[in-house]
Design an enzyme around this catalytic site. Structure first.
Site, PDB file in Angstrom:
ATOM      1  CD  GLU A  71     -24.444 -11.054 -52.707  1.00  0.00           C
ATOM      2  OE1 GLU A  71     -23.366 -11.902 -52.282  1.00  0.00           O
ATOM      3  OE2 GLU A  71     -25.861 -12.025 -52.963  1.00  0.00           O
ATOM      4  CB  SER A  93     -29.780 -20.919 -49.084  1.00  0.00           C
ATOM      5  OG  SER A  93     -28.768 -21.739 -49.034  1.00  0.00           O
ATOM      6  CG  HIS A 102     -16.121   7.135 -40.485  1.00  0.00           C
ATOM      7  ND1 HIS A 102     -14.544   7.011 -40.273  1.00  0.00           N
ATOM      8  CD2 HIS A 102     -16.059   8.043 -40.470  1.00  0.00           C
ATOM      9  CE1 HIS A 102     -13.850   8.042 -40.809  1.00  0.00           C
ATOM     10  NE2 HIS A 102     -15.502   8.686 -40.727  1.00  0.00           N
ATOM     11  CE  LYS A 117     -28.281 -16.669 -46.349  1.00  0.00           C
ATOM     12  NZ  LYS A 117     -26.980 -16.485 -46.404  1.00  0.00           N
TER      13      LYS A 117
END
Ligand code: ARG
Length: 463
Positions: free
Chosen positions: A295, A282, A161, A288
């Site tokens: 992704e 970024s 979980h 970043k």
């Protein structure tokens, strides 16, 4: 020959050429030119067989062979002119052959049809992809195995979980994916073995009256045998569906690993550091470093499964044998194969280059009462408590630790004994994360000794 139509391949009975829209919807050359190599290989095998069987002359076969080789090099060097009016790769190649060698070109289509031709070309194409995919998956397995080997006994939290469950080892976690990809590879191998039958020579649908040698063409194209039913051979695309299904399952596995890398590389987890080579920045936030590749891999399953559903939907309900619907089989397979291969390669690079942060893994492994099960097991083993009671006692101790803002190994012995008088300080031996993982020696468990045995097994398999 009078010819009012624009199509010299089938225009005999037509008084007028097709409407531009007809031509546009009918043509597949825009995408099936990707099967040019396979188409030429199939034609070469067919022509050689026709000559060996005395169906065409050796001289014609030789002219055809040379013409096809010229076309192959024209295509490879980008000199070939693909024409929409000629519909597809099969007719583009044959029409060019006619330009190059004249009359013998017309003999190539003896005892075959575009129906068995396309079924053959597409099988050859999918078969090549399967080989590429298997090599890619094995390379990824090796990268994962390298990570497992480096950190076979590094402790980290195991999750259910996405909540801390029990400590496991980094090596064990990496090997979980090696197992998944191993099953993916075996699915592709199974699919390859099943699809490796040659449709060529089944002709339009019924076979042919010419004395062809289907064993010979099958053999020369690397097939195990000729397909045994001509109707089935031209009508089914289950081989492409198996490829897509296996790719979907594997892309789902890659998606899960990608998701873990996204989570693990976050500032909150810091379990892994992705290399600069597989990260992006970024344009607005200078600090970043984004896991874009992970992704995108996480997302690729969308179009791959989409292609799978798409082809199932095209094929369902089609009567035997060939219907033009089946021309809609290729584009999505090409797209799925391209993107799947890209995902495998990117994942391989990411896994190979990433650094697991041993200290962050260890720190996280000890938090979240991850050794509560070890405590309960100890109460069963040493004090003879039924597991349900041990579970309850442990739950109370977890609540106490939580209230005191400490973890189980820091909970004072007196507090434990207040809950169960039999507890001694020997309990602390099982509360450390290293003790916890070392104790899980059951086959397939997370104990470093088990993990090392599995690493050795996989090294053997993957060499
Ligand atoms: N371009 C066609 C396809 O991709 C080739 C087969 C055409 N056969 C036919 N009978 N029209 O399916």
């Amino acid at each position: 020959m009078t010819d009012n139509s624009s199509n010299t391949m089938w225009g005999g009975r037509f008084a007028a050429g097709p409407d531009a829209i007809m031509e546009a919807i009918n043509a597949s050359i825009g995408f099936d030119k990707r099967m040019a190599t396979q188409d030429i290989a199939g034609s070469r095998a067919h022509a050689a067989m026709l000559a060996a069987q005395g169906i065409i002359t050796t001289k014609d076969a030789e002219a055809i062979r040379e013409g096809l080789l010229t076309i192959l090099s024209e295509i490879e060097t980008g000199k070939f002119e693909f024409k929409t009016a000629l519909e597809d790769i099969h007719m583009n190649v044959e029409a060019r052959l006619k330009e190059l060698i004249g009359e013998p070109a017309g003999r190539l289509h003896t005892a075959r049809s575009r129906n068995d031709q396309v079924a053959t070309d597409f099988r050859l194409w999918v078969r090549d992809q399967i080989d590429t995919v298997i090599a890619g998956l094995v390379a990824l397995q090796k990268a994962l195995l390298g990570q497992a080997d480096a950190g076979a006994d590094w402790v980290m939290p195991g999750f259910t979980h996405l909540q801390t469950a029990q400590p496991v080892t980094w090596g064990h976690h990496m090997l979980a994916y090696v197992e998944m990809l191993g099953r993916d590879v075996s699915r592709f191998r199974d699919a390859r073995a099943r699809m490796n039958e040659c449709p060529l020579g089944t002709a339009a649908l019924a076979g042919t009256s010419f004395p062809i040698d289907r064993e010979a063409t099958a053999r020369s194209l690397g097939f195990d045998r000729p397909a045994a039913n001509s109707l089935d051979a031209v009508a089914d695309r289950d081989f492409a569906l198996e490829f897509l299904s296996a790719a979907s399952i594997s892309a789902m596995h890659l998606s899960r690993l990608a998701e873990e890398l996204v989570i693990w590389s976050s500032a909150q987890f810091r379990f892994v550091t992705l290399s600069d080579r597989f990260s992006t920045g970024s344009s607005i936030m200078p600090q970043k470093k984004n896991p874009d590749a992970a992704e995108l891999i996480r997302a690729k399953i969308g179009r791959i499964l989409g292609a799978t559903v798409g082809l199932f939907t095209v094929m369902k309900g089609l009567p035997l044998t060939y219907s033009k619907d089946m021309q809609e089989d290729k584009e999505q397979v090409f797209d799925a194969a391209d993107n799947f291969m890209l995902a495998i390669a990117a994942m391989e690079g990411m896994v190979r280059d990433m650094t697991a942060n041993r200290e962050a893994l260890r720190a996280a492994a000890g938090s979240g009462f991850s050794t509560a099960t070890d405590l309960a097991d100890w109460l069963v083993r040493k004090l003879g408590l039924p597991f349900r009671e041990a579970h309850h006692v442990t739950g109370v101790l977890v609540a106490k630790a939580e209230a005191q803002g400490c973890d189980l190994p820091e909970l004072p012995l007196a507090d434990m004994q207040a809950e169960h008088g039999g507890i001694t300080d020997a309990v602390f031996e099982v509360l450390g994360v290293d003790n916890s993982v070392a104790s899980r020696t059951s086959y397939g468990g997370t104990a470093p000794q088990q993990v090392r045995a599995q690493i050795a097994r996989w090294k053997e398999i993957l060499t």
